[in-house]
Design an enzyme around this catalytic site. Structure first.
Site, PDB file in Angstrom:
ATOM      1  N   LYS A  14     -11.874   2.491 -13.637  1.00 21.67           N
ATOM      2  CA  LYS A  14     -12.037   1.099 -13.179  1.00 21.67           C
ATOM      3  C   LYS A  14     -12.402   0.201 -14.366  1.00 21.67           C
ATOM      4  O   LYS A  14     -11.907  -0.923 -14.476  1.00 21.67           O
ATOM      5  CB  LYS A  14     -13.122   1.000 -12.098  1.00 21.67           C
ATOM      6  CG  LYS A  14     -12.768   1.616 -10.762  1.00 21.67           C
ATOM      7  CD  LYS A  14     -11.565   0.983 -10.081  1.00 21.67           C
ATOM      8  CE  LYS A  14     -11.841  -0.427  -9.622  1.00 21.67           C
ATOM      9  NZ  LYS A  14     -10.677  -0.976  -8.855  1.00 21.67           N
ATOM     10  N   THR A  31     -15.879  -2.590  -9.438  1.00 21.74           N
ATOM     11  CA  THR A  31     -17.125  -2.001  -8.942  1.00 21.74           C
ATOM     12  C   THR A  31     -18.271  -2.206  -9.932  1.00 21.74           C
ATOM     13  O   THR A  31     -18.026  -2.351 -11.130  1.00 21.74           O
ATOM     14  CB  THR A  31     -16.905  -0.485  -8.723  1.00 21.74           C
ATOM     15  OG1 THR A  31     -18.166   0.159  -8.593  1.00 21.74           O
ATOM     16  CG2 THR A  31     -16.201   0.159  -9.910  1.00 21.74           C
ATOM     17  N   ASP A  32     -19.495  -2.141  -9.451  1.00 22.64           N
ATOM     18  CA  ASP A  32     -20.652  -2.209 -10.359  1.00 22.64           C
ATOM     19  C   ASP A  32     -20.842  -0.885 -11.117  1.00 22.64           C
ATOM     20  O   ASP A  32     -21.635  -0.822 -12.056  1.00 22.64           O
ATOM     21  CB  ASP A  32     -21.936  -2.579  -9.597  1.00 22.64           C
ATOM     22  CG  ASP A  32     -22.349  -1.571  -8.533  1.00 22.64           C
ATOM     23  OD1 ASP A  32     -21.581  -0.616  -8.269  1.00 22.64           O
ATOM     24  OD2 ASP A  32     -23.431  -1.736  -7.949  1.00 22.64           O
ATOM     25  N   GLU A  33     -20.103   0.152 -10.705  1.00 23.72           N
ATOM     26  CA  GLU A  33     -20.269   1.450 -11.375  1.00 23.72           C
ATOM     27  C   GLU A  33     -19.793   1.404 -12.822  1.00 23.72           C
ATOM     28  O   GLU A  33     -20.161   2.279 -13.619  1.00 23.72           O
ATOM     29  CB  GLU A  33     -19.551   2.547 -10.584  1.00 23.72           C
ATOM     30  CG  GLU A  33     -20.102   2.665  -9.173  1.00 23.72           C
ATOM     31  CD  GLU A  33     -19.631   3.881  -8.406  1.00 23.72           C
ATOM     32  OE1 GLU A  33     -19.325   4.903  -9.034  1.00 23.72           O
ATOM     33  OE2 GLU A  33     -19.576   3.796  -7.172  1.00 23.72           O
ATOM     34  N   PRO A  87     -22.666  16.057 -10.131  1.00 26.00           N
ATOM     35  CA  PRO A  87     -22.764  16.006 -11.588  1.00 26.00           C
ATOM     36  C   PRO A  87     -22.673  14.560 -12.072  1.00 26.00           C
ATOM     37  O   PRO A  87     -21.857  13.781 -11.562  1.00 26.00           O
ATOM     38  CB  PRO A  87     -21.537  16.806 -12.063  1.00 26.00           C
ATOM     39  CG  PRO A  87     -20.941  17.449 -10.870  1.00 26.00           C
ATOM     40  CD  PRO A  87     -21.477  16.791  -9.653  1.00 26.00           C
ATOM     41  N   ASP A 119       0.844  -1.194   0.000  1.00 22.72           N
ATOM     42  CA  ASP A 119       0.000   0.000   0.000  1.00 22.72           C
ATOM     43  C   ASP A 119       0.879   1.244   0.000  1.00 22.72           C
ATOM     44  O   ASP A 119       1.867   1.314   0.727  1.00 22.72           O
ATOM     45  CB  ASP A 119      -0.922  -0.021   1.237  1.00 22.72           C
ATOM     46  CG  ASP A 119      -2.097   0.920   1.094  1.00 22.72           C
ATOM     47  OD1 ASP A 119      -1.861   2.136   0.940  1.00 22.72           O
ATOM     48  OD2 ASP A 119      -3.255   0.460   1.134  1.00 22.72           O
ATOM     49  N   LYS A 120       0.470   2.214  -0.810  1.00 15.93           N
ATOM     50  CA  LYS A 120       1.220   3.476  -0.909  1.00 15.93           C
ATOM     51  C   LYS A 120       0.938   4.400   0.281  1.00 15.93           C
ATOM     52  O   LYS A 120       1.647   5.362   0.512  1.00 15.93           O
ATOM     53  CB  LYS A 120       0.772   4.138  -2.224  1.00 15.93           C
ATOM     54  CG  LYS A 120       1.327   5.470  -2.557  1.00 15.93           C
ATOM     55  CD  LYS A 120       0.664   5.957  -3.870  1.00 15.93           C
ATOM     56  CE  LYS A 120       1.004   7.398  -4.166  1.00 15.93           C
ATOM     57  NZ  LYS A 120       0.347   7.859  -5.412  1.00 15.93           N
ATOM     58  N   TYR A 162     -13.969   8.122 -12.167  1.00 13.22           N
ATOM     59  CA  TYR A 162     -13.666   6.935 -11.354  1.00 13.22           C
ATOM     60  C   TYR A 162     -14.085   5.660 -12.065  1.00 13.22           C
ATOM     61  O   TYR A 162     -13.284   4.742 -12.267  1.00 13.22           O
ATOM     62  CB  TYR A 162     -14.361   7.040  -9.989  1.00 13.22           C
ATOM     63  CG  TYR A 162     -14.441   5.723  -9.237  1.00 13.22           C
ATOM     64  CD1 TYR A 162     -13.291   5.102  -8.773  1.00 13.22           C
ATOM     65  CD2 TYR A 162     -15.678   5.090  -9.011  1.00 13.22           C
ATOM     66  CE1 TYR A 162     -13.357   3.882  -8.089  1.00 13.22           C
ATOM     67  CE2 TYR A 162     -15.756   3.884  -8.341  1.00 13.22           C
ATOM     68  CZ  TYR A 162     -14.586   3.287  -7.880  1.00 13.22           C
ATOM     69  OH  TYR A 162     -14.660   2.082  -7.221  1.00 13.22           O
TER      70      TYR A 162
HETATM   71  P1  NAD Z   1     -10.011   2.919  -0.266  1.00  4.75           P
HETATM   72  O1  NAD Z   1      -9.902   4.239  -0.951  1.00  4.75           O
HETATM   73  O2  NAD Z   1     -10.580   2.861   1.101  1.00  4.75           O
HETATM   74  O3  NAD Z   1      -8.567   2.234  -0.198  1.00  4.75           O
HETATM   75  C1  NAD Z   1      -7.685   2.222  -1.270  1.00  4.75           C
HETATM   76  C2  NAD Z   1      -6.301   1.839  -0.753  1.00  4.75           C
HETATM   77  O4  NAD Z   1      -5.423   1.786  -1.880  1.00  4.75           O
HETATM   78  C3  NAD Z   1      -5.710   2.861   0.231  1.00  4.75           C
HETATM   79  O5  NAD Z   1      -5.174   2.190   1.337  1.00  4.75           O
HETATM   80  C4  NAD Z   1      -4.631   3.548  -0.581  1.00  4.75           C
HETATM   81  O6  NAD Z   1      -3.520   3.980   0.202  1.00  4.75           O
HETATM   82  C5  NAD Z   1      -4.221   2.452  -1.553  1.00  4.75           C
HETATM   83  N1  NAD Z   1      -3.634   3.015  -2.787  1.00  4.75           N
HETATM   84  C6  NAD Z   1      -4.129   4.028  -3.548  1.00  4.75           C
HETATM   85  N2  NAD Z   1      -3.308   4.268  -4.579  1.00  4.75           N
HETATM   86  C7  NAD Z   1      -2.293   3.372  -4.485  1.00  4.75           C
HETATM   87  C8  NAD Z   1      -1.138   3.109  -5.268  1.00  4.75           C
HETATM   88  N3  NAD Z   1      -0.854   3.834  -6.364  1.00  4.75           N
HETATM   89  N4  NAD Z   1      -0.320   2.105  -4.887  1.00  4.75           N
HETATM   90  C9  NAD Z   1      -0.575   1.378  -3.773  1.00  4.75           C
HETATM   91  N5  NAD Z   1      -1.637   1.599  -2.971  1.00  4.75           N
HETATM   92  C10 NAD Z   1      -2.483   2.577  -3.342  1.00  4.75           C
HETATM   93  O7  NAD Z   1     -10.818   2.001  -1.275  1.00  4.75           O
HETATM   94  P2  NAD Z   1     -11.842   0.803  -0.950  1.00  4.75           P
HETATM   95  O8  NAD Z   1     -13.186   1.378  -0.718  1.00  4.75           O
HETATM   96  O9  NAD Z   1     -11.233  -0.098   0.075  1.00  4.75           O
HETATM   97  O10 NAD Z   1     -11.870   0.073  -2.365  1.00  4.75           O
HETATM   98  C11 NAD Z   1     -10.952  -0.973  -2.668  1.00  4.75           C
HETATM   99  C12 NAD Z   1     -11.239  -1.483  -4.073  1.00  4.75           C
HETATM  100  O11 NAD Z   1     -12.579  -1.965  -4.150  1.00  4.75           O
HETATM  101  C13 NAD Z   1     -11.121  -0.400  -5.146  1.00  4.75           C
HETATM  102  O12 NAD Z   1     -10.550  -0.975  -6.277  1.00  4.75           O
HETATM  103  C14 NAD Z   1     -12.540   0.004  -5.438  1.00  4.75           C
HETATM  104  O13 NAD Z   1     -12.670   0.422  -6.772  1.00  4.75           O
HETATM  105  C15 NAD Z   1     -13.267  -1.311  -5.202  1.00  4.75           C
HETATM  106  N6  NAD Z   1     -14.678  -1.179  -4.798  1.00  4.75           N
HETATM  107  C16 NAD Z   1     -15.043  -0.377  -3.766  1.00  4.75           C
HETATM  108  C17 NAD Z   1     -16.378  -0.309  -3.375  1.00  4.75           C
HETATM  109  C18 NAD Z   1     -16.820   0.547  -2.198  1.00  4.75           C
HETATM  110  O14 NAD Z   1     -18.029   0.652  -1.960  1.00  4.75           O
HETATM  111  N7  NAD Z   1     -15.926   1.112  -1.414  1.00  4.75           N
HETATM  112  C19 NAD Z   1     -17.331  -1.064  -4.041  1.00  4.75           C
HETATM  113  C20 NAD Z   1     -16.925  -1.885  -5.093  1.00  4.75           C
HETATM  114  C21 NAD Z   1     -15.589  -1.937  -5.443  1.00  4.75           C
END
Ligand code: NAD
Length: 354
Positions: free
Chosen positions: A167, A138-140, A295, A37-38, A163
């Site tokens: 994805k 994501t479903d989006e 938007p 994680d970054k 976004y």
């Molecule tokens: P989040 O934003 O809470 O966490 C993302 C994590 O990725 C963070 O810890 C961040 O530090 C890390 N990160 C970001 N850029 C990075 C990089 N360049 N290199 C390494 N690490 C990096 O996101 P989330 O809600 O936990 O979502 C996780 C995944 O699930 C995403 O791919 C998102 O598209 C997908 N998703 C999320 C949801 C939702 O409702 N939250 C629903 C469906 C899918």
């Protein structure tokens, strides 16, 4: 025990869903985890209590867009699987500043695929056959639904925000690396998640925290946009199951059959807060106010998860009502977790007005 002698890279493991995945894998399986994680604004290592002391856990602060250091991590840990959750994930932020979304979600996924492929090709035939790359999406990507119908695995992609477009692009790359190079990939597309350790700017924690403070509760537009809500721990279990038993090259929709309007979600939080933390000032529903819509705000998302249920036997354990009650209780009992984020400078301000 599941995932015996298996090392799994979880990218984005300090985020909301990634941390739920790691908590599940450490608690319920024998997997060894490397969290890559970054540590962007969305990350929080406090979402992984006790992990640092676990001999089956390692943390590497690393951006997924950097090929060389990633290669070194593949050489060092020799993983059997990658779960890619690293992403920029907030639609409103993607409207204000899409560049980071293109970089991490597209270029980062590409870089990770390339390094996973290089590693996969170096493995013995037996380990190559077992290796999996699971991309979490994501479903989006499917766009917006009308009043009827559900997204299935064959719904055409029609992303509407920076976004979801980023994805969608990453999902296509993952598919292409399977078709072109035979990397054993899988993709999951999930609906909106909620639950403990959710960053305060997302709808549910935002409303809980503002409701606790007695502040005005903003609802976008007319509040009639519909999302299909899934408790994050149910999502984490689905992902482990897909990694373990999913078919290579397949995609799986993940959703909880919990369609609710945003207004219903906000009203339910008000009622739960009134029950759990009553105030003398009257019902919190009076704090609700309608604000300018986002938007390109997609009207309705709803997931058909029957493939995951029928093929792999997954079932969501929480209904929206039980999951939301647990979530509200968690935020009431874990103020130190979210207060530290607020103290760190996050301002609860409106984002993504275009
Ligand atoms: P989040 O934003 O809470 O966490 C993302 C994590 O990725 C963070 O810890 C961040 O530090 C890390 N990160 C970001 N850029 C990075 C990089 N360049 N290199 C390494 N690490 C990096 O996101 P989330 O809600 O936990 O979502 C996780 C995944 O699930 C995403 O791919 C998102 O598209 C997908 N998703 C999320 C949801 C939702 O409702 N939250 C629903 C469906 C899918």
């Amino acid at each position: 025990m599941r995932f015996e002698r298996t090392t799994i890279f979880v990218t984005g493991g300090a985020g909301f869903i990634g941390s739920a995945v790691i908590r599940h894998l450490l608690r319920d399986t024998a997997a060894r985890i490397v969290n890559i994680d970054k540590l962007t604004y969305a990350a929080n290592l406090a979402s992984l209590p006790g992990a640092a002391e676990d001999p089956r856990y390692a943390f590497e602060r690393q951006c997924i867009c950097e090929a060389e250091p990633l290669r070194k991590l593949f050489e060092k840990y020799q993983p059997d699987a990658v779960m890619n959750l690293a992403a920029e994930s907030h639609v409103d932020r993607s409207i204000d500043g899409p560049a980071e979304f293109i970089q991490t979600n597209i270029v980062g996924t590409f870089t990770l695929l390339q390094e996973a492929l290089r590693h996969w090709r170096s493995l013995s035939p037996e380990r190559r056959a077992r290796f999996r790359f699971l991309h979490i999406s994501t479903d989006e990507v499917f766009g917006s639904l009308g009043a009827e119908g559900l997204f299935t695995e064959t719904t055409a992609y029609a992303p509407n925000s920076p976004y979801s477009a980023s994805k969608a692009s990453s999902d296509h790359l993952v598919r292409a690396w399977r078709e072109t190079y035979e990397l054993p990939t899988l993709v999951t597309n999930c609906s909106n998640n909620y639950g403990p350790y959710h960053f305060p700017e997302k709808l549910i924690p935002h409303i809980i925290i503002k409701g606790l403070a007695g502040e005005s509760l903003p609802v976008y537009g007319d509040g009639q946009n519909v999302r299909d809500w899934l408790f994050v721990e149910d999502h984490a279990k689905a992902l482990a199951l897909v990694l373990e038993r999913g078919g290579v090259g397949e995609t799986y929709n993940v959703g909880g059959r919990n369609e609710r309007t945003n207004l219903h979600v906000v009203q339910s939080i008000c009622d739960l807060l009134d029950e759990q933390v009553p105030t003398g000032d009257g019902a919190r529903r009076r704090l609700i106010s309608f604000v300018k819509d986002r938007p390109g705000h997609d009207r309705r998302y709803a997931i058909d998860a029957s493939k995951l249920e029928e093929d792999l036997g997954w079932r969501a354990e929480e209904s929206f009502e039980t999951g939301l009650a647990k979530t509200v209780r968690w935020y009431c009992e874990n103020k130190h977790w979210w207060q530290a984020i607020l103290d760190g400078g996050y301002q609860k301000a409106r984002l993504g007005t275009g």
